[in-house]
Each structure stands twice: as C-alpha cells, then as structure tokens.
Design an enzyme around this catalytic site. Structure first.
Site, PDB file in Angstrom:
ATOM      1  N   TYR A  34    -107.472-117.019  39.517  1.00 15.16           N
ATOM      2  CA  TYR A  34    -107.696-116.440  40.852  1.00 15.16           C
ATOM      3  C   TYR A  34    -109.028-116.900  41.437  1.00 15.16           C
ATOM      4  CZ  TYR A  34    -103.391-113.881  40.877  1.00 15.16           C
ATOM      5  OH  TYR A  34    -102.054-113.600  40.908  1.00 15.16           O
ATOM      6  N   ILE A  89    -101.183-113.772  50.516  1.00 12.85           N
ATOM      7  CA  ILE A  89    -102.360-112.983  50.154  1.00 12.85           C
ATOM      8  C   ILE A  89    -103.634-113.602  50.725  1.00 12.85           C
ATOM      9  CG2 ILE A  89    -101.253-112.146  48.043  1.00 12.85           C
ATOM     10  CD1 ILE A  89    -102.993-114.207  46.504  1.00 12.85           C
ATOM     11  N   ASP A  90    -103.476-114.665  51.545  1.00 14.80           N
ATOM     12  CA  ASP A  90    -104.645-115.455  51.943  1.00 14.80           C
ATOM     13  C   ASP A  90    -105.405-114.916  53.155  1.00 14.80           C
ATOM     14  OD1 ASP A  90    -102.985-116.255  54.131  1.00 14.80           O
ATOM     15  OD2 ASP A  90    -102.292-118.024  53.030  1.00 14.80           O
ATOM     16  N   HIS A 114     -97.610-108.442  49.314  1.00 16.46           N
ATOM     17  CA  HIS A 114     -98.060-108.801  47.969  1.00 16.46           C
ATOM     18  C   HIS A 114     -99.571-108.690  47.799  1.00 16.46           C
ATOM     19  CE1 HIS A 114     -94.062-111.221  47.427  1.00 16.46           C
ATOM     20  NE2 HIS A 114     -93.900-109.908  47.305  1.00 16.46           N
ATOM     21  N   CYS A 142    -118.182 -97.993  38.737  1.00 17.42           N
ATOM     22  CA  CYS A 142    -117.875 -97.013  37.676  1.00 17.42           C
ATOM     23  C   CYS A 142    -117.784 -97.681  36.312  1.00 17.42           C
ATOM     24  CB  CYS A 142    -116.567 -96.275  37.984  1.00 17.42           C
ATOM     25  SG  CYS A 142    -115.075 -97.186  37.513  1.00 17.42           S
ATOM     26  N   SER A 171     -89.403-119.455  50.232  1.00 20.14           N
ATOM     27  CA  SER A 171     -88.258-119.952  49.453  1.00 20.14           C
ATOM     28  C   SER A 171     -87.176-118.880  49.340  1.00 20.14           C
ATOM     29  CB  SER A 171     -88.724-120.396  48.068  1.00 20.14           C
ATOM     30  OG  SER A 171     -89.374-119.330  47.410  1.00 20.14           O
ATOM     31  N   ASN A 219     -88.072-123.872  57.824  1.00 15.76           N
ATOM     32  CA  ASN A 219     -88.439-124.334  56.490  1.00 15.76           C
ATOM     33  C   ASN A 219     -88.264-125.850  56.448  1.00 15.76           C
ATOM     34  OD1 ASN A 219     -88.564-124.701  53.507  1.00 15.76           O
ATOM     35  ND2 ASN A 219     -88.391-122.464  53.493  1.00 15.76           N
TER      36      ASN A 219
HETATM   37  C1  BJW Z   1     -92.714-124.992  54.329  1.00 15.62           C
HETATM   38  C2  BJW Z   1     -93.831-125.811  54.551  1.00 15.62           C
HETATM   39  C3  BJW Z   1     -94.182-126.041  55.897  1.00 15.62           C
HETATM   40  C4  BJW Z   1     -93.564-125.648  52.441  1.00 15.62           C
HETATM   41  N1  BJW Z   1     -93.461-125.493  56.876  1.00 15.62           N
HETATM   42  N2  BJW Z   1     -92.006-124.470  55.311  1.00 15.62           N
HETATM   43  C5  BJW Z   1     -83.617-108.577  42.643  1.00 15.62           C
HETATM   44  C6  BJW Z   1     -82.965-109.693  42.136  1.00 15.62           C
HETATM   45  C7  BJW Z   1     -83.585-110.518  41.192  1.00 15.62           C
HETATM   46  C8  BJW Z   1     -84.871-110.257  40.743  1.00 15.62           C
HETATM   47  C9  BJW Z   1     -85.519-109.155  41.247  1.00 15.62           C
HETATM   48  C10 BJW Z   1     -84.894-108.336  42.179  1.00 15.62           C
HETATM   49  N3  BJW Z   1     -85.769-107.348  42.517  1.00 15.62           N
HETATM   50  C11 BJW Z   1     -86.925-107.535  41.832  1.00 15.62           C
HETATM   51  C12 BJW Z   1     -86.805-108.624  41.044  1.00 15.62           C
HETATM   52  C13 BJW Z   1     -87.869-109.166  40.125  1.00 15.62           C
HETATM   53  C14 BJW Z   1     -88.931-109.992  40.835  1.00 15.62           C
HETATM   54  C15 BJW Z   1     -88.240-111.184  41.476  1.00 15.62           C
HETATM   55  O1  BJW Z   1     -88.037-111.249  42.666  1.00 15.62           O
HETATM   56  N4  BJW Z   1     -87.891-112.177  40.680  1.00 15.62           N
HETATM   57  C16 BJW Z   1     -87.201-113.372  41.204  1.00 15.62           C
HETATM   58  C17 BJW Z   1     -88.179-114.541  41.250  1.00 15.62           C
HETATM   59  C18 BJW Z   1     -86.019-113.665  40.342  1.00 15.62           C
HETATM   60  N5  BJW Z   1     -89.672-109.202  41.804  1.00 15.62           N
HETATM   61  C19 BJW Z   1     -90.698-108.434  41.436  1.00 15.62           C
HETATM   62  O2  BJW Z   1     -91.050-108.349  40.276  1.00 15.62           O
HETATM   63  C20 BJW Z   1     -91.417-107.641  42.512  1.00 15.62           C
HETATM   64  N6  BJW Z   1     -91.590-106.314  42.071  1.00 15.62           N
HETATM   65  C21 BJW Z   1     -90.575-105.466  41.994  1.00 15.62           C
HETATM   66  O3  BJW Z   1     -89.467-105.708  42.392  1.00 15.62           O
HETATM   67  O4  BJW Z   1     -90.922-104.263  41.436  1.00 15.62           O
HETATM   68  C22 BJW Z   1     -89.885-103.301  41.163  1.00 15.62           C
HETATM   69  C23 BJW Z   1     -90.544-102.139  40.470  1.00 15.62           C
HETATM   70  C24 BJW Z   1     -90.311-100.854  40.946  1.00 15.62           C
HETATM   71  C25 BJW Z   1     -90.909 -99.778  40.302  1.00 15.62           C
HETATM   72  C26 BJW Z   1     -91.728 -99.983  39.188  1.00 15.62           C
HETATM   73  C27 BJW Z   1     -91.964-101.255  38.722  1.00 15.62           C
HETATM   74  C28 BJW Z   1     -91.362-102.356  39.365  1.00 15.62           C
HETATM   75  C29 BJW Z   1     -92.836-108.174  42.735  1.00 15.62           C
HETATM   76  C30 BJW Z   1     -92.882-109.548  43.281  1.00 15.62           C
HETATM   77  C31 BJW Z   1     -94.348-110.018  43.367  1.00 15.62           C
HETATM   78  C32 BJW Z   1     -94.468-111.484  43.726  1.00 15.62           C
HETATM   79  N7  BJW Z   1     -95.834-111.910  43.485  1.00 15.62           N
HETATM   80  C33 BJW Z   1     -96.223-113.250  43.833  1.00 15.62           C
HETATM   81  C34 BJW Z   1     -97.710-113.480  43.398  1.00 15.62           C
HETATM   82  C35 BJW Z   1     -98.687-112.779  44.337  1.00 15.62           C
HETATM   83  C36 BJW Z   1    -100.092-112.951  43.896  1.00 15.62           C
HETATM   84  C37 BJW Z   1    -100.561-114.391  43.885  1.00 15.62           C
HETATM   85  O5  BJW Z   1    -100.519-115.102  44.912  1.00 15.62           O
HETATM   86  O6  BJW Z   1    -101.005-114.836  42.861  1.00 15.62           O
HETATM   87  O7  BJW Z   1     -96.085-113.448  45.247  1.00 15.62           O
HETATM   88  S1  BJW Z   1     -95.178-114.519  43.132  1.00 15.62           S
HETATM   89  C38 BJW Z   1     -95.221-115.581  44.525  1.00 15.62           C
HETATM   90  O8  BJW Z   1     -93.894-115.700  45.116  1.00 15.62           O
HETATM   91  C39 BJW Z   1     -96.097-114.859  45.569  1.00 15.62           C
HETATM   92  C40 BJW Z   1     -95.350-115.139  46.839  1.00 15.62           C
HETATM   93  O9  BJW Z   1     -95.706-114.187  47.835  1.00 15.62           O
HETATM   94  C41 BJW Z   1     -93.906-115.046  46.398  1.00 15.62           C
HETATM   95  C42 BJW Z   1     -92.938-115.721  47.335  1.00 15.62           C
HETATM   96  O10 BJW Z   1     -93.201-117.082  47.414  1.00 15.62           O
HETATM   97  P1  BJW Z   1     -93.038-117.817  48.810  1.00 15.62           P
HETATM   98  O11 BJW Z   1     -93.998-117.305  49.783  1.00 15.62           O
HETATM   99  O12 BJW Z   1     -91.614-117.812  49.206  1.00 15.62           O
HETATM  100  O13 BJW Z   1     -93.548-119.301  48.427  1.00 15.62           O
HETATM  101  P2  BJW Z   1     -92.757-120.506  47.714  1.00 15.62           P
HETATM  102  O14 BJW Z   1     -93.769-121.443  47.187  1.00 15.62           O
HETATM  103  O15 BJW Z   1     -91.733-120.006  46.774  1.00 15.62           O
HETATM  104  O16 BJW Z   1     -91.967-121.201  48.911  1.00 15.62           O
HETATM  105  C43 BJW Z   1     -92.622-121.884  49.962  1.00 15.62           C
HETATM  106  C44 BJW Z   1     -91.566-122.334  50.943  1.00 15.62           C
HETATM  107  O17 BJW Z   1     -92.209-122.897  52.044  1.00 15.62           O
HETATM  108  C45 BJW Z   1     -90.614-123.383  50.380  1.00 15.62           C
HETATM  109  O18 BJW Z   1     -89.280-123.003  50.692  1.00 15.62           O
HETATM  110  C46 BJW Z   1     -90.990-124.663  51.110  1.00 15.62           C
HETATM  111  O19 BJW Z   1     -89.883-125.522  51.373  1.00 15.62           O
HETATM  112  C47 BJW Z   1     -91.555-124.106  52.389  1.00 15.62           C
HETATM  113  N8  BJW Z   1     -92.582-124.928  53.036  1.00 15.62           N
HETATM  114  N9  BJW Z   1     -94.349-126.227  53.413  1.00 15.62           N
HETATM  115  C48 BJW Z   1     -92.387-124.752  56.630  1.00 15.62           C
HETATM  116  N10 BJW Z   1     -95.252-126.833  56.272  1.00 15.62           N
HETATM  117 ZN    ZN Z   2    -114.056 -97.954  39.475  1.00 19.90          ZN
END
Ligand code: BJW
Ligand code: ZN
Length: 272
Positions: free
Chosen positions: A68, A108-109, A124, A175, A214, A238
């Site tokens: 991070y 998150i940026d 997120h 703390c 994605s 996209n």
């Molecule tokens: C362009 C471009 C340009 C490039 N122009 N386009 C249901 C089904 C299956 C699984 C699950 C479900 N429900 C929950 C889950 C589990 C899990 C999950 O989803 N897993 C799947 C991957 C299978 N979800 C979770 O665990 C979530 N929590 C949860 O559900 O909790 C339930 C719970 C309840 C009660 C108690 C306990 C639990 C949490 C998800 C957290 C995601 N965290 C992250 C990290 C954040 C911190 C960090 O940055 O380090 O979030 S992972 C990462 O992926 C980040 C992003 O926000 C997230 C999404 O990614 P994003 O933004 O889509 O990016 P990319 O890279 O994937 O895609 C980029 C796209 O842009 C591409 O398509 C390119 O083509 C395009 N692109 N340049 C236009 N110029």
């Molecule tokens: Zn504290």
C-alpha cells in the site's frame, strides 16, 4: 461524427432525471493508476488482489503495508483525467438543472473527488485513510512513506530484495493500536450505509453509466443487473467486453478519457 449508439444514449439521458455512474479502475488508468486485472496489474510476484485480503494481512502486515505504501507513492501526484473531469462537470450541470446524480466508485484513489465530483460513494474505501485496529478510529493520512521504516521500500520488481517489516515499523494510532489501510479487502463487508445507498441508487436510476470496471467483483457488479431489472437504460464504457456486456443496452468500446466527454459534454441541453 456522432454514432447512432451515442445519439440513442444521449436521447435516453434527455428523458432521465436520476443518473447513476458506477466506476472502476479503468477510469483512472489514463491518470497513470494501474488497474487490478490485466496487463500491468502485478506487484512483484503477487497480484494486487492476493495482497488485498485479510489473510495476507494476518500473515504479514508489514508486506501488506509495503504494497500500500508503494501504491500511495504512485498515487500521490496523479491528477484527474478528462473522464473524471467530464463526470464532475456533468454532475454540476445536471444537478443545477434539478436532476440527481449518484457516483458510486470502486476506486480508492480519490480522483473523482479531486476532479470536483460531490455525490460520491466509495464502496471500497480510501487509500488516503487509515483505520485503527484497536479503537476503530478512521483518519485521513497522506504520509508517504507511511512510516520512516518504509523510506525507499516497495519496489514492484519481481526480484527486488524483500525487506521484512516488524511490528515496530507499522503505523500506529495515538492509542498505540496498529493502523491498517481503510479499504475493503476480499471477504470483508462493504460499509452498510454505502452499499444501501448504492443499491437504492441502482433501483431508482433512469440511466446507469458503467465506466472502466471488469464487473467481476461483487456486490458492486451486482448493481448493474439490478439497475437493468429496475428499468434503467444501462451503458458501459470499457476497452473490452466484460461479463456485464451482454446485459447492457449500449457498450461503448474505447478509453474512458475520450468516450465519457463525448457522451456527456454539453448535456443537459438548455431548454430555455
Ligand atoms: C478501461 C481503461 C480505460 C482499462 N478506459 N476502461 C457473488 C458472487 C461471487 C463472489 C462473490 C459474490 N459476492 C461476494 C463475493 C466475494 C468477493 C468477490 O466478488 N469475488 C469475485 C472476484 C469472485 N467479494 C467480496 O469479498 C466483497 N465483500 C463481500 O462480499 O463481503 C460479504 C460479507 C458480508 C458480511 C460479512 C463478511 C463478508 C469485497 C470486495 C472488495 C474488493 N476489494 C478490492 C481491493 C480494494 C483495496 C485496494 O485497492 O487495494 O477492490 S479488489 C479490486 O477489485 C478493487 C477494485 O475496486 C475491485 C474491482 O476492480 P475494477 O475496478 O473492476 O478493476 P479491474 O482492474 O478489474 O478492471 C479494470 C477495467 O477497466 C477492465 O475491464 C479494463 O478493460 C478497463 N479499462 N483501461 C476504459 N482507459
Ligand atoms: Zn486507536
């Protein structure tokens, strides 16, 4: 030349009152922020998503902070791009016309806020906030490096020497509790209020614009079919098709920095 699809989308906006935008890492790619999946999504031999887990934190919090810290350094000076700016300017015109706009981001940026977007829900979390594991306090934090021990650390090169960081190197709250990044990792719940607000926006919007995600991470990805089932016109921007593409009304293939302004600039039209 304005294509028929762009004209159709702009016509749908012309009929709309409530607009929702769902953004992902692709919207910030042209600002120089790496995306998670696909080319450039790797950090050393771990993928970003392997380190964004509670298991990685439990195993080695020093390594997770190194990851991070590196990303904070990369994000510290990045600027909003034309996509962020077009969304912020559109919100201003749209709300001035008496309409509603909800921008729900997975990013998150902080670049949407920096561009001037106001009604932003960060599903997120924020890389610029830390959370105390003892007292729970969430505080803004822009320290780079996060502590003096991290000075010069965090090279993404696969064979960079891996330094070990111990408990004494981690950032601490007043703390004395350990601070973690205030972001949502896999398996962790999203903020209840944030998620409820996003679900409500998806259920009520007339138009949903999905930009640069994605569409594989839930529950965020589930907002897309929810909006469609609730009657919204859904458009996706996209560089490539995603699992959501077959269920959207319009797929605009191209970089967000070019396509978002083309779709939104000079809307809404003045009626007087
Ligand atoms: C362009 C471009 C340009 C490039 N122009 N386009 C249901 C089904 C299956 C699984 C699950 C479900 N429900 C929950 C889950 C589990 C899990 C999950 O989803 N897993 C799947 C991957 C299978 N979800 C979770 O665990 C979530 N929590 C949860 O559900 O909790 C339930 C719970 C309840 C009660 C108690 C306990 C639990 C949490 C998800 C957290 C995601 N965290 C992250 C990290 C954040 C911190 C960090 O940055 O380090 O979030 S992972 C990462 O992926 C980040 C992003 O926000 C997230 C999404 O990614 P994003 O933004 O889509 O990016 P990319 O890279 O994937 O895609 C980029 C796209 O842009 C591409 O398509 C390119 O083509 C395009 N692109 N340049 C236009 N110029
Ligand atoms: Zn504290």
């Amino acid at each position: 030349m304005v294509s028929a699809a762009i004209a159709a989308f702009r016509a749908a906006l012309g009929e709309a009152t409530r607009v929702m935008v769902l953004s992902g890492a692709g919207v910030s790619a042209e600002s120089g922020v790496p995306t998670f999946r696909g080319a450039g999504g790797l950090w050393r031999r771990w993928s970003a998503t392997d380190l964004a887990t509670p298991e990685a934190w439990a195993r080695d919090p020093g390594l997770v902070w190194e990851f991070y810290d590196y990303r904070r350094r990369r994000m510290a000076d990045v600027q909003p791009n034309p996509a962020h700016r077009a969304l912020a300017a559109f919100e201003e015109r749209w709300t001035a016309a008496g309409h509603q706009l909800a921008l729900v981001t997975q990013n998150i940026d902080g670049l949407h806020e920096l561009a001037g977007s106001r009604n932003v829900t960060r599903l997120h979390g924020s890389i610029w906030h830390v959370r105390c594991l003892r007292c729970g306090a969430v505080t803004p934090n822009r320290d780079v490096p996060i502590t003096a021990a991290y000075e010069g650390a965090g090279s993404p090169e696969p064979d960079a020497p891996s330094r070990r960081f111990g408990p004494e190197d981690l950032p601490r709250c007043a703390c004395s509790g350990v601070l973690r990044p205030h972001v949502v990792w896999f398996g962790e719940p999203l903020g209840a209020e944030d998620l409820e607000g996003a679900v409500r926006a998806a259920e009520r919007c007339d138009v949903l614009l999905v930009v640069g995600t994605s569409a594989v991470v839930y529950p965020a990805a589930g907002l897309i079919p929810l909006a469609r089932r609730s009657g919204a016109v859904v458009a996706e921007i996209n560089l490539e098709p995603t699992p959501a593409t077959r269920d959207v009304d319009h797929h605009f293939c191209g970089p967000a920095g070019a396509v978002v302004p083309e779709l939104l600039d000079d809307l809404p039209k003045r009626t007087t």
